[in-house]
Design a protein around this motif. Structure first.
Motif, PDB file in Angstrom:
ATOM      1  N   ALA A  39       0.832  -1.207   0.000  1.00  0.00           N
ATOM      2  CA  ALA A  39       0.000   0.000   0.000  1.00  0.00           C
ATOM      3  C   ALA A  39       0.863   1.252   0.000  1.00  0.00           C
ATOM      4  CB  ALA A  39      -0.923  -0.010   1.215  1.00  0.00           C
ATOM      5  N   LEU A  40       1.911   1.258   0.797  1.00  0.00           N
ATOM      6  CA  LEU A  40       2.812   2.405   0.843  1.00  0.00           C
ATOM      7  C   LEU A  40       3.436   2.661  -0.521  1.00  0.00           C
ATOM      8  CD1 LEU A  40       4.551   4.596   2.200  1.00  0.00           C
ATOM      9  CD2 LEU A  40       6.104   2.766   2.931  1.00  0.00           C
ATOM     10  N   GLU A  41       3.936   1.620  -1.162  1.00  0.00           N
ATOM     11  CA  GLU A  41       4.545   1.781  -2.489  1.00  0.00           C
ATOM     12  C   GLU A  41       3.524   2.312  -3.488  1.00  0.00           C
ATOM     13  OE1 GLU A  41       7.608   1.668  -3.071  1.00  0.00           O
ATOM     14  OE2 GLU A  41       8.394   0.632  -1.302  1.00  0.00           O
ATOM     15  N   GLY A  42       2.287   1.816  -3.399  1.00  0.00           N
ATOM     16  CA  GLY A  42       1.246   2.305  -4.289  1.00  0.00           C
ATOM     17  C   GLY A  42       0.911   3.762  -4.049  1.00  0.00           C
ATOM     18  N   SER A  43       0.837   4.165  -2.775  1.00  0.00           N
ATOM     19  CA  SER A  43       0.524   5.560  -2.454  1.00  0.00           C
ATOM     20  C   SER A  43       1.630   6.488  -2.932  1.00  0.00           C
ATOM     21  CB  SER A  43       0.316   5.716  -0.945  1.00  0.00           C
ATOM     22  OG  SER A  43      -0.873   5.064  -0.525  1.00  0.00           O
ATOM     23  N   LEU A  44       2.880   6.081  -2.756  1.00  0.00           N
ATOM     24  CA  LEU A  44       3.997   6.898  -3.239  1.00  0.00           C
ATOM     25  C   LEU A  44       3.893   7.116  -4.743  1.00  0.00           C
ATOM     26  CD1 LEU A  44       6.896   5.268  -1.188  1.00  0.00           C
ATOM     27  CD2 LEU A  44       6.174   7.663  -1.025  1.00  0.00           C
ATOM     28  N   LYS A  45       3.558   6.068  -5.461  1.00  0.00           N
ATOM     29  CA  LYS A  45       3.458   6.169  -6.919  1.00  0.00           C
ATOM     30  C   LYS A  45       2.280   7.043  -7.334  1.00  0.00           C
ATOM     31  CE  LYS A  45       3.150   3.343 -11.112  1.00  0.00           C
ATOM     32  NZ  LYS A  45       3.104   1.948 -11.653  1.00  0.00           N
ATOM     33  N   ARG A  46       1.110   6.795  -6.727  1.00  0.00           N
ATOM     34  CA  ARG A  46      -0.089   7.546  -7.120  1.00  0.00           C
ATOM     35  C   ARG A  46       0.016   9.019  -6.747  1.00  0.00           C
ATOM     36  NH1 ARG A  46      -2.177   2.559  -5.572  1.00  0.00           N
ATOM     37  NH2 ARG A  46      -2.398   3.209  -3.392  1.00  0.00           N
ATOM     38  N   LEU A  47       0.601   9.308  -5.590  1.00  0.00           N
ATOM     39  CA  LEU A  47       0.736  10.693  -5.147  1.00  0.00           C
ATOM     40  C   LEU A  47       1.955  11.385  -5.747  1.00  0.00           C
ATOM     41  CD1 LEU A  47      -0.251  10.188  -1.408  1.00  0.00           C
ATOM     42  CD2 LEU A  47      -1.549  11.499  -3.098  1.00  0.00           C
ATOM     43  N   ARG A  48       2.789  10.623  -6.447  1.00  0.00           N
ATOM     44  CA  ARG A  48       3.987  11.146  -7.112  1.00  0.00           C
ATOM     45  C   ARG A  48       4.941  11.767  -6.088  1.00  0.00           C
ATOM     46  NH1 ARG A  48       0.894  14.384 -12.042  1.00  0.00           N
ATOM     47  NH2 ARG A  48      -0.799  12.864 -12.286  1.00  0.00           N
ATOM     48  N   LEU A  49       5.178  10.993  -5.040  1.00  0.00           N
ATOM     49  CA  LEU A  49       6.031  11.442  -3.949  1.00  0.00           C
ATOM     50  C   LEU A  49       7.162  10.443  -3.718  1.00  0.00           C
ATOM     51  CD1 LEU A  49       3.297  12.540  -1.383  1.00  0.00           C
ATOM     52  CD2 LEU A  49       4.883  14.069  -2.572  1.00  0.00           C
ATOM     53  N   ASP A  50       8.239  10.926  -3.151  1.00  0.00           N
ATOM     54  CA  ASP A  50       9.333  10.061  -2.713  1.00  0.00           C
ATOM     55  C   ASP A  50       9.187   9.684  -1.244  1.00  0.00           C
ATOM     56  OD1 ASP A  50      10.648  10.189  -5.225  1.00  0.00           O
ATOM     57  OD2 ASP A  50      11.525  12.125  -4.672  1.00  0.00           O
ATOM     58  N   ARG A  51       8.378  10.468  -0.527  1.00  0.00           N
ATOM     59  CA  ARG A  51       8.157  10.222   0.890  1.00  0.00           C
ATOM     60  C   ARG A  51       6.774  10.734   1.259  1.00  0.00           C
ATOM     61  NH1 ARG A  51      12.030  13.015   5.362  1.00  0.00           N
ATOM     62  NH2 ARG A  51      11.173  14.864   4.343  1.00  0.00           N
ATOM     63  N   ILE A  52       6.043   9.952   2.063  1.00  0.00           N
ATOM     64  CA  ILE A  52       4.733  10.359   2.556  1.00  0.00           C
ATOM     65  C   ILE A  52       4.924  11.169   3.837  1.00  0.00           C
ATOM     66  CG2 ILE A  52       2.498   9.580   3.408  1.00  0.00           C
ATOM     67  CD1 ILE A  52       2.883   8.908   0.483  1.00  0.00           C
ATOM     68  N   ASP A  53       4.331  12.352   3.900  1.00  0.00           N
ATOM     69  CA  ASP A  53       4.472  13.200   5.083  1.00  0.00           C
ATOM     70  C   ASP A  53       3.940  12.516   6.342  1.00  0.00           C
ATOM     71  OD1 ASP A  53       5.756  15.418   3.992  1.00  0.00           O
ATOM     72  OD2 ASP A  53       3.874  16.314   3.322  1.00  0.00           O
ATOM     73  N   VAL A  54       2.695  12.040   6.270  1.00  0.00           N
ATOM     74  CA  VAL A  54       2.078  11.342   7.408  1.00  0.00           C
ATOM     75  C   VAL A  54       1.401  10.088   6.871  1.00  0.00           C
ATOM     76  CG1 VAL A  54       0.478  11.459   9.351  1.00  0.00           C
ATOM     77  CG2 VAL A  54       1.680  13.535   8.607  1.00  0.00           C
ATOM     78  N   PHE A  55       1.909   8.930   7.255  1.00  0.00           N
ATOM     79  CA  PHE A  55       1.339   7.657   6.818  1.00  0.00           C
ATOM     80  C   PHE A  55       0.688   7.000   8.029  1.00  0.00           C
ATOM     81  CE2 PHE A  55       1.268   3.255   5.311  1.00  0.00           C
ATOM     82  CZ  PHE A  55       0.866   3.426   3.994  1.00  0.00           C
ATOM     83  N   GLN A  56      -0.628   6.769   7.932  1.00  0.00           N
ATOM     84  CA  GLN A  56      -1.407   6.330   9.083  1.00  0.00           C
ATOM     85  C   GLN A  56      -1.889   4.895   8.928  1.00  0.00           C
ATOM     86  OE1 GLN A  56      -4.342   9.916   9.744  1.00  0.00           O
ATOM     87  NE2 GLN A  56      -3.628   9.885   7.624  1.00  0.00           N
TER      88      GLN A  56
END
Length: 294
Positions: A116-133
């Motif tokens: 899920a984290l890898e998917g969120s990084l890709k979809r949000l076009r980020l290298d790091r998620i600010d707050v991952f809950q």
């Protein structure tokens, strides 16, 4: 309210994790997807316009989840706002799987959280998620294993800060022994006060509290709410949001909508000053029950 007051900054600010300064009135991006929190938006242009308008109005905390759609909300956020303006904090969540409209299946296994984290990084076009809950503890998975997984990804630099959602105080305390926790997100409002003690605990430890369902069980307090709205020349939602903002300085409301007009009404609540007697009257209205999903 005047146009000069229509800014999320009027609610004041809170610092998450010591380094993320956010205006206290945020935006929840669950409602920009289809019915049952499933499928594409019924009005994609309106969803994109709402996201862009939120940022224009000073909202710099946007909350979403991989399960909204699934994936649709994160994709819309990136389409509307990337490249992201400086200071915009995007918080997302993982821990549910989706099989259909209104259907939610627990999965907080380390393997699923990593995917899920890898998917969120890709979809949000980020290298790091600010707050991952963690969206919700999984009764079939060790809570410590879930949190240790997020702690490892934080150490690896893919997560800046870790948050929790839909948790009792016991889980907050357990999680904090494994990784710093910067936010907790539970259902909470003037009429739904089961998590009062979690709000207070978070306030003592400088942990942001993101309430969802900000009007709660309004049928229990409709007369008081309507009276307050009339007296303040405000909407019911604005009064409910103003109560949250007055309740504690660590509360970060994240009302959601896919309509620009409704968004502007919500943001106007940032400048609404709730009189003490009105706050006290609404505080007397409470529901002992909470449904954990948001």
């Amino acid at each position: 309210m005047s146009a000069l007051q229509l800014n999320a900054a009027a609610a004041g600010a809170f610092t998450l994790g010591g380094d993320l300064n956010v205006n206290r009135l945020g935006y929840g991006a669950m409602r920009i997807v289809g019915k049952g929190v499933w499928g594409p938006s019924e009005d994609k242009p309106a969803a994109l316009a709402t996201l862009r308008r939120a940022v224009e109005l000073g909202v710099n905390l946007i909350d979403t989840a991989d399960s909204y759609g699934p994936h649709v909300s994160e994709e819309l956020i990136a389409e509307a706002l990337h490249p992201y303006p400086a200071g915009l904090v995007i918080a997302t969540k993982a821990g549910w799987e989706r099989v259909g409209p209104g259907q939610w299946i627990h999965n907080a296994s380390p393997a699923h959280l990593t995917k899920a984290l890898e998917g969120s990084l890709k979809r949000l076009r980020l290298d790091r998620i600010d707050v991952f809950q963690l969206h919700i503890p999984d009764p079939a998975v060790s809570f410590d294993a879930s949190m240790e997984c997020l702690a490892q990804h934080r150490e690896a630099g893919k997560i800046r800060h870790v948050g929790l959602s839909n948790v009792a105080l016991e889980y907050v305390e357990r999680a904090r022994r494994l990784v710093p926790i910067v936010s907790v997100q539970n259902r909470y409002s003037f009429a739904d006060r089961e998590w009062d003690f979690v709000v207070d605990y978070c306030a003592r430890h400088d942990i942001g509290f993101m309430p969802w369902a900000p009007l709660g069980q309004v049928r229990l307090a409709s007369e008081a709410l309507d009276r307050a709205a009339r007296q303040l020349n405000a909407t019911r939602m604005q009064v409910g949001l103003a109560w949250l903002l007055k309740r504690a300085k660590n509360i970060l409301p994240i009302p959601g909508t896919s309509n620009v007009g409704h968004l502007e009404e919500n943001v106007a609540a940032a400048a609404l000053q709730l009189p003490d007697d009105t706050f006290d009257e609404l505080s007397a209205m409470s529901s002992p029950h909470a449904v954990l999903r948001g």
